[in-house]
Design a protein around this motif. Structure first.
Motif, PDB file in Angstrom:
ATOM      1  N   LYS A 169      14.448  -9.253  29.036  1.00  0.00           N
ATOM      2  CA  LYS A 169      13.253 -10.384  29.695  1.00  0.00           C
ATOM      3  C   LYS A 169      11.841  -9.630  29.246  1.00  0.00           C
ATOM      4  CE  LYS A 169      14.598  -8.734  34.695  1.00  0.00           C
ATOM      5  NZ  LYS A 169      14.480  -8.656  35.927  1.00  0.00           N
ATOM      6  N   ARG A 170      11.681 -10.605  28.306  1.00  0.00           N
ATOM      7  CA  ARG A 170      10.023 -11.192  28.745  1.00  0.00           C
ATOM      8  C   ARG A 170       8.937  -9.980  29.164  1.00  0.00           C
ATOM      9  NH1 ARG A 170       7.830 -17.171  28.225  1.00  0.00           N
ATOM     10  NH2 ARG A 170       6.873 -16.257  30.089  1.00  0.00           N
ATOM     11  N   ILE A 171       8.596  -9.230  28.185  1.00  0.00           N
ATOM     12  CA  ILE A 171       7.271  -7.877  29.034  1.00  0.00           C
ATOM     13  C   ILE A 171       6.031  -8.434  28.644  1.00  0.00           C
ATOM     14  CG2 ILE A 171       6.729  -5.436  29.387  1.00  0.00           C
ATOM     15  CD1 ILE A 171       9.686  -6.233  30.134  1.00  0.00           C
ATOM     16  N   LEU A 172       5.636  -8.777  27.616  1.00  0.00           N
ATOM     17  CA  LEU A 172       5.063  -9.326  26.722  1.00  0.00           C
ATOM     18  C   LEU A 172       4.369 -10.041  25.703  1.00  0.00           C
ATOM     19  CD1 LEU A 172       1.654  -7.657  26.615  1.00  0.00           C
ATOM     20  CD2 LEU A 172       2.818  -6.037  25.044  1.00  0.00           C
ATOM     21  N   MET A 173       3.551 -10.758  25.120  1.00  0.00           N
ATOM     22  CA  MET A 173       3.507 -11.251  24.056  1.00  0.00           C
ATOM     23  C   MET A 173       1.799 -12.048  24.002  1.00  0.00           C
ATOM     24  SD  MET A 173       4.884 -14.935  26.203  1.00  0.00           S
ATOM     25  CE  MET A 173       4.012 -15.706  27.316  1.00  0.00           C
ATOM     26  N   GLY A 174       1.709 -12.306  22.770  1.00  0.00           N
ATOM     27  CA  GLY A 174       0.442 -12.255  22.266  1.00  0.00           C
ATOM     28  C   GLY A 174       0.243 -13.375  20.452  1.00  0.00           C
ATOM     29  N   MET A 175      -1.193 -13.775  20.436  1.00  0.00           N
ATOM     30  CA  MET A 175      -1.008 -14.862  20.257  1.00  0.00           C
ATOM     31  C   MET A 175      -2.087 -14.531  19.516  1.00  0.00           C
ATOM     32  SD  MET A 175      -0.264 -18.579  21.018  1.00  0.00           S
ATOM     33  CE  MET A 175      -1.554 -19.301  21.706  1.00  0.00           C
ATOM     34  N   LYS A 176      -2.367 -14.662  18.088  1.00  0.00           N
ATOM     35  CA  LYS A 176      -4.174 -15.829  17.718  1.00  0.00           C
ATOM     36  C   LYS A 176      -3.440 -15.860  16.158  1.00  0.00           C
ATOM     37  CE  LYS A 176      -5.493 -12.010  14.371  1.00  0.00           C
ATOM     38  NZ  LYS A 176      -6.101 -10.230  13.741  1.00  0.00           N
ATOM     39  N   ASN A 177      -4.766 -16.616  15.561  1.00  0.00           N
ATOM     40  CA  ASN A 177      -4.725 -17.430  14.331  1.00  0.00           C
ATOM     41  C   ASN A 177      -5.548 -16.592  13.497  1.00  0.00           C
ATOM     42  OD1 ASN A 177      -7.414 -18.776  15.407  1.00  0.00           O
ATOM     43  ND2 ASN A 177      -6.653 -20.449  15.530  1.00  0.00           N
ATOM     44  N   CYS A 178      -6.065 -16.873  12.497  1.00  0.00           N
ATOM     45  CA  CYS A 178      -6.517 -16.356  11.699  1.00  0.00           C
ATOM     46  C   CYS A 178      -6.380 -17.840  10.272  1.00  0.00           C
ATOM     47  CB  CYS A 178      -6.339 -15.177  11.013  1.00  0.00           C
ATOM     48  SG  CYS A 178      -4.799 -14.535  10.619  1.00  0.00           S
ATOM     49  N   SER A 179      -8.125 -17.578   9.260  1.00  0.00           N
ATOM     50  CA  SER A 179      -7.962 -18.080   8.631  1.00  0.00           C
ATOM     51  C   SER A 179      -7.925 -17.129   6.644  1.00  0.00           C
ATOM     52  CB  SER A 179      -8.903 -18.526   8.013  1.00  0.00           C
ATOM     53  OG  SER A 179     -10.384 -17.657   8.358  1.00  0.00           O
ATOM     54  N   ASN A 180      -8.247 -17.782   5.486  1.00  0.00           N
ATOM     55  CA  ASN A 180      -7.623 -17.406   4.238  1.00  0.00           C
ATOM     56  C   ASN A 180      -6.496 -15.901   3.916  1.00  0.00           C
ATOM     57  OD1 ASN A 180      -9.764 -19.007   3.642  1.00  0.00           O
ATOM     58  ND2 ASN A 180     -11.642 -16.390   4.511  1.00  0.00           N
ATOM     59  N   ILE A 181      -5.792 -17.356   4.444  1.00  0.00           N
ATOM     60  CA  ILE A 181      -4.505 -15.635   4.467  1.00  0.00           C
ATOM     61  C   ILE A 181      -3.398 -16.932   2.712  1.00  0.00           C
ATOM     62  CG2 ILE A 181      -2.050 -15.494   4.943  1.00  0.00           C
ATOM     63  CD1 ILE A 181      -3.188 -14.251   7.381  1.00  0.00           C
ATOM     64  N   MET A 197       2.393  -5.058  15.735  1.00  0.00           N
ATOM     65  CA  MET A 197       2.551  -2.772  15.354  1.00  0.00           C
ATOM     66  C   MET A 197       1.052  -2.512  16.231  1.00  0.00           C
ATOM     67  SD  MET A 197       4.498  -1.757  11.781  1.00  0.00           S
ATOM     68  CE  MET A 197       3.284  -2.590  10.945  1.00  0.00           C
ATOM     69  N   LYS A 198       0.212  -3.284  16.005  1.00  0.00           N
ATOM     70  CA  LYS A 198      -1.132  -2.434  16.230  1.00  0.00           C
ATOM     71  C   LYS A 198      -1.042  -2.413  17.873  1.00  0.00           C
ATOM     72  CE  LYS A 198      -3.722  -2.008  12.117  1.00  0.00           C
ATOM     73  NZ  LYS A 198      -4.949  -2.628  11.115  1.00  0.00           N
ATOM     74  N   ARG A 199      -1.026  -3.523  18.365  1.00  0.00           N
ATOM     75  CA  ARG A 199      -0.714  -3.946  19.677  1.00  0.00           C
ATOM     76  C   ARG A 199       0.070  -3.599  20.325  1.00  0.00           C
ATOM     77  NH1 ARG A 199      -4.123  -5.867  17.114  1.00  0.00           N
ATOM     78  NH2 ARG A 199      -5.053  -4.268  17.316  1.00  0.00           N
ATOM     79  N   MET A 200       1.372  -3.228  19.930  1.00  0.00           N
ATOM     80  CA  MET A 200       2.033  -2.284  21.127  1.00  0.00           C
ATOM     81  C   MET A 200       1.676  -0.536  20.951  1.00  0.00           C
ATOM     82  SD  MET A 200       4.396  -4.409  21.437  1.00  0.00           S
ATOM     83  CE  MET A 200       6.296  -3.605  21.636  1.00  0.00           C
ATOM     84  N   LEU A 201       1.112   0.069  19.368  1.00  0.00           N
ATOM     85  CA  LEU A 201       0.979   1.233  19.526  1.00  0.00           C
ATOM     86  C   LEU A 201      -0.469   1.407  21.191  1.00  0.00           C
ATOM     87  CD1 LEU A 201       0.503   2.160  16.205  1.00  0.00           C
ATOM     88  CD2 LEU A 201       2.224   3.398  18.180  1.00  0.00           C
ATOM     89  N   GLU A 202      -1.412   0.500  20.890  1.00  0.00           N
ATOM     90  CA  GLU A 202      -2.577   0.352  21.613  1.00  0.00           C
ATOM     91  C   GLU A 202      -1.607  -0.531  23.385  1.00  0.00           C
ATOM     92  OE1 GLU A 202      -4.540  -3.017  20.939  1.00  0.00           O
ATOM     93  OE2 GLU A 202      -5.693  -2.803  19.609  1.00  0.00           O
ATOM     94  N   GLN A 203      -0.948  -0.115  23.265  1.00  0.00           N
ATOM     95  CA  GLN A 203       0.659  -0.704  24.431  1.00  0.00           C
ATOM     96  C   GLN A 203       1.165   0.954  25.164  1.00  0.00           C
ATOM     97  OE1 GLN A 203      -0.389  -3.398  27.287  1.00  0.00           O
ATOM     98  NE2 GLN A 203      -1.661  -3.677  25.660  1.00  0.00           N
ATOM     99  N   GLY A 204       1.396   1.343  24.154  1.00  0.00           N
ATOM    100  CA  GLY A 204       1.519   2.566  24.317  1.00  0.00           C
ATOM    101  C   GLY A 204       3.306   2.868  24.066  1.00  0.00           C
ATOM    102  N   TYR A 205       3.188   1.660  23.617  1.00  0.00           N
ATOM    103  CA  TYR A 205       5.165   1.634  23.069  1.00  0.00           C
ATOM    104  C   TYR A 205       5.568   2.283  21.502  1.00  0.00           C
ATOM    105  CZ  TYR A 205       6.072  -2.643  26.018  1.00  0.00           C
ATOM    106  OH  TYR A 205       6.304  -2.325  27.045  1.00  0.00           O
ATOM    107  N   ARG A 206       6.713   3.192  22.021  1.00  0.00           N
ATOM    108  CA  ARG A 206       6.543   4.204  20.526  1.00  0.00           C
ATOM    109  C   ARG A 206       7.921   4.296  20.013  1.00  0.00           C
ATOM    110  NH1 ARG A 206       1.655   4.473  20.985  1.00  0.00           N
ATOM    111  NH2 ARG A 206      -0.024   5.380  21.171  1.00  0.00           N
ATOM    112  N   SER A 207       8.859   3.736  20.776  1.00  0.00           N
ATOM    113  CA  SER A 207      10.131   2.969  20.046  1.00  0.00           C
ATOM    114  C   SER A 207      10.709   1.756  20.502  1.00  0.00           C
ATOM    115  CB  SER A 207      10.923   3.904  21.848  1.00  0.00           C
ATOM    116  OG  SER A 207      12.604   4.292  20.764  1.00  0.00           O
ATOM    117  N   VAL A 208      10.690   1.624  19.474  1.00  0.00           N
ATOM    118  CA  VAL A 208      10.740  -0.356  19.526  1.00  0.00           C
ATOM    119  C   VAL A 208      11.813  -0.550  18.187  1.00  0.00           C
ATOM    120  CG1 VAL A 208       9.547  -2.294  19.326  1.00  0.00           C
ATOM    121  CG2 VAL A 208       8.588  -0.169  19.890  1.00  0.00           C
ATOM    122  N   LEU A 209      12.267  -1.977  18.451  1.00  0.00           N
ATOM    123  CA  LEU A 209      13.026  -2.718  17.336  1.00  0.00           C
ATOM    124  C   LEU A 209      12.117  -3.700  16.466  1.00  0.00           C
ATOM    125  CD1 LEU A 209      16.032  -3.581  15.672  1.00  0.00           C
ATOM    126  CD2 LEU A 209      16.752  -4.205  17.660  1.00  0.00           C
TER     127      LEU A 209
END
Length: 136
Positions: free
Chosen positions: A29-41, A56-68
């Motif tokens: 089941k989909r629990i969380l999703m995120g998207m963003k855009n940026c330039s100059n890559i 990864m930073k967003r996952m840590l902010e959400q409290g996830y510590r064990s992830v595939l």
């Protein structure tokens, strides 16, 4: 590990923006999703690494510590596992390794592009957006 985290990036040389995104799945089941855009890559590989780092930073902010973590960028997986070396990516890979120390357990795996459709749709929408965008 019950949490599966699919990450992707969408980069083209012709577009102004690069799309980054992730989908967190738990038990199918989909629990969380995120998207963003940026330039100059500078390249598709750097875009994939940027998406991975941001997610990864967003996952840590959400409290996830064990992830595939799953990515359809086989080169990124190989870089992280030390199977390939790209001098331009050394600092980025080191940053990823540092962030990963905050997780209690993790695994990074290659996910065929056809199985990463949820994240792929998010990143293409983010890339197409003409203005800065960040949604969680």
């Amino acid at each position: 590990m019950g949490s599966c985290y699919q990450v992707d990036a969408s980069w083209t040389q012709a577009d102004k923006m690069t799309g980054l995104g992730f989908v967190l799945m738990e038990n199918g089941k989909r629990i969380l999703m995120g998207m963003k855009n940026c330039s100059n890559i500078a390249s598709p590989l750097q875009a994939e690494a940027e998406a991975f780092t941001w997610a990864m930073k967003r996952m840590l902010e959400q409290g996830y510590r064990s992830v595939l973590f799953e990515t359809d960028c086989n080169q990124l997986v190989k870089l992280f596992q030390g199977m390939e070396e790209w001098p331009v990516m050394v600092e980025v890979i080191e940053e990823i390794r540092i962030i990963l120390t905050s997780f209690s357990s993790f695994f990074i795996a290659y996910l065929p592009r056809g199985m990463n459709q949820r994240a792929d749709c998010l990143v293409k929408a983010a890339r197409a957006h003409p203005e800065p965008l960040s949604l969680l």
